[in-house]
Design a protein around this motif. Structure first.
Motif, PDB file in Angstrom:
ATOM      1  N   UNK A 196      62.871  29.335   7.704  1.00 40.92           N
ATOM      2  CA  UNK A 196      63.235  30.474   8.383  1.00 40.92           C
ATOM      3  C   UNK A 196      63.018  30.023  10.329  1.00 40.92           C
ATOM      4  N   UNK A 197      63.056  28.814  10.400  1.00 40.02           N
ATOM      5  CA  UNK A 197      62.525  28.696  11.572  1.00 40.02           C
ATOM      6  C   UNK A 197      63.855  28.981  12.714  1.00 40.02           C
ATOM      7  N   UNK A 198      65.007  29.099  12.273  1.00 41.66           N
ATOM      8  CA  UNK A 198      66.082  29.439  13.373  1.00 41.66           C
ATOM      9  C   UNK A 198      66.160  30.904  13.447  1.00 41.66           C
ATOM     10  N   UNK A 199      65.195  31.657  12.782  1.00 44.36           N
ATOM     11  CA  UNK A 199      65.553  33.266  12.693  1.00 44.36           C
ATOM     12  C   UNK A 199      64.149  33.853  12.788  1.00 44.36           C
ATOM     13  N   UNK A 200      63.291  33.063  13.725  1.00 49.84           N
ATOM     14  CA  UNK A 200      61.925  33.718  14.259  1.00 49.84           C
ATOM     15  C   UNK A 200      62.136  34.662  15.159  1.00 49.84           C
ATOM     16  N   UNK A 201      61.445  35.732  14.951  1.00 46.76           N
ATOM     17  CA  UNK A 201      61.198  36.675  16.212  1.00 46.76           C
ATOM     18  C   UNK A 201      59.853  36.854  16.539  1.00 46.76           C
ATOM     19  N   UNK A 202      59.062  37.608  16.365  1.00 49.71           N
ATOM     20  CA  UNK A 202      57.718  37.606  16.543  1.00 49.71           C
ATOM     21  C   UNK A 202      56.646  36.481  15.890  1.00 49.71           C
ATOM     22  N   UNK A 203      55.994  36.002  16.595  1.00 49.82           N
ATOM     23  CA  UNK A 203      54.849  35.098  15.973  1.00 49.82           C
ATOM     24  C   UNK A 203      53.563  35.704  15.965  1.00 49.82           C
ATOM     25  N   UNK A 204      52.622  35.474  15.085  1.00 54.06           N
ATOM     26  CA  UNK A 204      51.637  35.842  15.195  1.00 54.06           C
ATOM     27  C   UNK A 204      50.416  34.608  14.444  1.00 54.06           C
ATOM     28  N   UNK A 205      49.134  35.018  14.698  1.00 50.78           N
ATOM     29  CA  UNK A 205      48.188  33.792  14.389  1.00 50.78           C
ATOM     30  C   UNK A 205      47.242  34.211  13.030  1.00 50.78           C
ATOM     31  N   UNK A 206      47.623  35.519  12.581  1.00 54.45           N
ATOM     32  CA  UNK A 206      46.728  35.886  11.614  1.00 54.45           C
ATOM     33  C   UNK A 206      47.865  36.749  10.425  1.00 54.45           C
ATOM     34  N   UNK A 207      47.609  36.402   9.146  1.00 57.27           N
ATOM     35  CA  UNK A 207      48.752  37.007   8.271  1.00 57.27           C
ATOM     36  C   UNK A 207      48.594  38.665   8.257  1.00 57.27           C
ATOM     37  N   UNK A 208      47.559  39.061   8.491  1.00 55.87           N
ATOM     38  CA  UNK A 208      47.341  40.593   8.453  1.00 55.87           C
ATOM     39  C   UNK A 208      48.231  41.138   9.722  1.00 55.87           C
TER      40      UNK A 208
END
Length: 279
Positions: A196-208
């Motif tokens: 899904x790398x070509x469709x990333x919106x937000x990025x977070x560093x914890x799964x929750x």
């Protein structure tokens, strides 16, 4: 006798009696404090002097006074006494047994949502949670109970297979079609980085955090089905991703699993997870 030997000595009780005799300057008042007879205290002090090869007391009709060597020992013990008393004090009988648990973000969330049932009513255990994607060591007793995505081998560990964990994409009805990327070293995060790398919106560093954003409609989160299905606002956006499915294992050390507090925690957590994952 140096500090280390004092703290390790089986004869700390003699040193405690020495303190009483030295402070009261006699056997009779020290006997009233310690519950030992004057004769017993006299023998114990002589034995202590022989063991330490020191003359600790001047003995006379008016009582006991310290020699220079006795005064030195009194000074050393006075400094150490609070630490020794704290180290050697028995555990409080009313203290609840502590059970340390390590689980990933999603299992931790499911367990914490059932915390009252796990603790007991009234509570008879204490739980310390380490919500982490890293595996803490059971053999080194960093934790007592761990949840794993594969069966452990070696290390005198006992394991119990739990339910199968499956993953699927989730979002709200009108969610953004962009993925919420989790910057973590987990199988699901690695799968998303590949597909899904070509469709990333937000990025977070914890799964929750990916769950929080998905609930707010900010994108599609890759979630375990037992988490995604638990939130009515979320819906599956595609099929289960079979290559991410795996069995979950509860793992503990063989020497710990029969302890009453550990056994109670295991049974209650298994029941809590079973209930949270029912369709």
């Amino acid at each position: 006798m140096d500090e280390k030997n004092m703290m390790n000595s089986e004869n700390w009780d003699d040193l405690r009696l020495f303190l009483a005799v030295a402070r009261h300057r006699g056997l009779s008042p020290a006997a009233r404090e310690t519950g030992n007879s004057p004769a017993t205290l006299g023998r114990r002090m002589m034995a202590l002097e022989q063991r330490l090869a020191r003359d600790l007391f001047h003995r006379h009709d008016r009582g006991y006074t310290l020699t220079a060597q006795g005064q030195t020992l009194l000074s050393d013990l006075t400094d150490l006494e609070p630490r020794l008393a704290r180290i050697l004090a028995p555990a409080k009988q009313d203290a609840l047994p502590l059970v340390k648990v390590s689980a990933g973000s999603w299992t931790s969330l499911a367990l914490l949502n059932n915390i009252n049932n796990i603790l007991g009513s009234p509570p008879d255990i204490r739980l310390r949670f380490f919500a982490s994607e890293e595996k803490l060591s059971l053999t080194r007793r960093e934790i007592v109970i761990g949840f794993r995505n594969e069966r452990p081998t070696g290390g005198n560990l006992a394991s119990r297979r739990l339910s199968k964990i499956s993953f699927a994409p989730y979002g709200t009805e009108n969610a953004s079609p962009l993925w919420i990327n989790v910057l973590a070293e987990t199988p699901s995060a690695r799968w998303l980085a590949r597909h899904g790398a070509d469709r990333f919106g937000c990025e977070v560093n914890t799964p929750r955090n990916s769950l929080d954003l998905a609930i707010q409609g900010h994108g599609i989160a890759l979630l375990p089905t037992f988490i995604g299905d638990a939130f009515p606002v979320l819906e599956r956006k595609d099929n289960i991703i079979e290559e991410l499915s795996h069995d979950q294992w509860l793992v503990t050390h063989n020497d710990d699993r029969h302890l009453p507090g550990v056994r109670a925690a295991i049974e209650r957590m298994c029941q809590a997870l079973k209930t949270s994952r029912m369709d």
